[in-house]
Design a protein around this motif. Sequence first.
Motif, short mmCIF file in Angstrom:
data_model
loop_
_atom_site.label_atom_id
_atom_site.label_comp_id
_atom_site.label_asym_id
_atom_site.label_seq_id
_atom_site.Cartn_x
_atom_site.Cartn_y
_atom_site.Cartn_z
N ALA A 94 0.84 -1.21 0.00
CA ALA A 94 0.00 0.00 0.00
C ALA A 94 0.86 1.25 0.00
O ALA A 94 0.58 2.22 -0.73
N LEU A 95 1.92 1.25 0.78
CA LEU A 95 2.84 2.39 0.83
C LEU A 95 3.48 2.61 -0.54
O LEU A 95 3.54 3.73 -1.04
N ALA A 96 3.99 1.54 -1.15
CA ALA A 96 4.66 1.64 -2.45
C ALA A 96 3.71 2.13 -3.53
O ALA A 96 4.06 3.00 -4.34
N GLN A 97 2.50 1.58 -3.56
CA GLN A 97 1.53 2.00 -4.58
C GLN A 97 1.12 3.46 -4.38
O GLN A 97 1.00 4.21 -5.35
N ASP A 98 0.93 3.87 -3.13
CA ASP A 98 0.57 5.25 -2.83
C ASP A 98 1.70 6.19 -3.25
O ASP A 98 1.46 7.23 -3.87
N ALA A 99 2.93 5.84 -2.89
CA ALA A 99 4.08 6.67 -3.25
C ALA A 99 4.19 6.81 -4.77
O ALA A 99 4.36 7.92 -5.29
N HIS A 100 4.07 5.70 -5.47
CA HIS A 100 4.19 5.71 -6.93
C HIS A 100 3.09 6.56 -7.57
O HIS A 100 3.34 7.30 -8.52
N ALA A 101 1.88 6.47 -7.02
CA ALA A 101 0.76 7.27 -7.55
C ALA A 101 1.01 8.77 -7.37
O ALA A 101 0.47 9.58 -8.12
N LYS A 102 1.86 9.11 -6.41
CA LYS A 102 2.18 10.52 -6.16
C LYS A 102 3.46 10.94 -6.87
O LYS A 102 4.02 12.00 -6.59
N GLY A 103 3.97 10.11 -7.76
CA GLY A 103 5.15 10.45 -8.54
C GLY A 103 6.48 10.08 -7.91
O GLY A 103 7.53 10.49 -8.40
N VAL A 104 6.45 9.30 -6.84
CA VAL A 104 7.68 8.88 -6.17
C VAL A 104 8.10 7.53 -6.76
O VAL A 104 7.31 6.59 -6.81
N SER A 105 9.34 7.45 -7.21
CA SER A 105 9.86 6.20 -7.77
C SER A 105 10.08 5.18 -6.67
O SER A 105 10.40 5.53 -5.54
N VAL A 106 9.93 3.90 -7.03
CA VAL A 106 10.07 2.81 -6.07
C VAL A 106 11.20 1.90 -6.54
O VAL A 106 11.12 1.28 -7.60
N PHE A 107 12.29 1.87 -5.72
CA PHE A 107 13.44 1.04 -6.01
C PHE A 107 13.54 -0.07 -4.96
O PHE A 107 13.20 0.14 -3.80
N PHE A 108 14.04 -1.21 -5.39
CA PHE A 108 14.26 -2.34 -4.52
C PHE A 108 15.75 -2.65 -4.48
O PHE A 108 16.38 -2.77 -5.54
N VAL A 109 16.30 -2.76 -3.28
CA VAL A 109 17.70 -3.13 -3.09
C VAL A 109 17.71 -4.37 -2.22
O VAL A 109 17.21 -4.35 -1.09
N SER A 110 18.27 -5.45 -2.75
CA SER A 110 18.19 -6.75 -2.08
C SER A 110 19.55 -7.42 -1.99
O SER A 110 20.41 -7.24 -2.87
N ALA A 111 19.72 -8.22 -0.95
CA ALA A 111 20.93 -9.03 -0.80
C ALA A 111 20.87 -10.29 -1.68
O ALA A 111 21.83 -11.04 -1.74
N ARG A 112 19.76 -10.49 -2.37
CA ARG A 112 19.65 -11.62 -3.27
C ARG A 112 20.68 -11.51 -4.40
O ARG A 112 21.15 -10.43 -4.72
N SER A 113 20.96 -12.62 -5.04
CA SER A 113 21.85 -12.62 -6.20
C SER A 113 21.10 -12.06 -7.40
O SER A 113 19.90 -12.35 -7.59
N ASN A 114 21.81 -11.32 -8.25
CA ASN A 114 21.17 -10.78 -9.45
C ASN A 114 20.86 -11.88 -10.46
O ASN A 114 20.16 -11.64 -11.44
N LEU A 115 21.34 -13.10 -10.23
CA LEU A 115 20.99 -14.21 -11.11
C LEU A 115 19.48 -14.48 -11.08
O LEU A 115 18.94 -15.09 -11.99
N PHE A 116 18.82 -14.02 -10.01
CA PHE A 116 17.39 -14.24 -9.86
C PHE A 116 16.57 -12.99 -10.15
O PHE A 116 15.39 -12.93 -9.80
N ASN A 117 17.17 -11.98 -10.79
CA ASN A 117 16.45 -10.72 -11.02
C ASN A 117 15.17 -10.89 -11.82
O ASN A 117 14.16 -10.26 -11.49
N ALA A 118 15.16 -11.73 -12.84
CA ALA A 118 13.95 -11.90 -13.65
C ALA A 118 12.82 -12.48 -12.81
O ALA A 118 11.68 -12.00 -12.86
#
Length: 195
Positions: A94-118
Amino acid sequence: MIRLTAGRATVVLGAGLALSIAAALPAQAADVAEAQWLSDVAAVTGPAQSYVDSRAAADTSGAKLAIVLDIDNTSLETYFEGGITVPATPPVLALAQDAHAKGVSVFFVSARSNLFNAVTRSNLTSAGYPVDGLYARTVAQLPAESIADFKTSQRKAIEANGYDIVADIGNNTTDLSGGYADTTYKLPDYDGLLD
């Protein structure tokens, strides 16, 4: 030697070397109930959403505002709903969708491997998240760079691309330390239970 902890088996291989393996172990008495966790998450995301809303409303310069979200046990209910496709954490979604609707970009930073990005991007978008960027560690970064340093470097890179990160949200101090965010919001991890 094998030590069992809530939801994980830790295999200790002598000289302090340990390997953690996610295991489908029965819930421990120390586990937190999902309903309690969601309530505790909402207690943090409510003020975070108010802050992001106020920043978006106050911005008359057209600055590129952004929020940064951790994935596991922050954006997705990984601990409670493990599997290939994991549902969104409703208060964070809900926070992410609300922020995006107000023009705020949503980025994700994860400790996961980028091999699983898709797979990760597909999971996030199918769960309803807007994904303006996904940053995960390369194979070379996995053993060589601490999670905190990696996450800090990615926020620094986002800001170098002209964004003002108004809020950084995660359930671990490694998600939040190191700066490059106007404010941080720590979700519960119950003394490492939801790492």
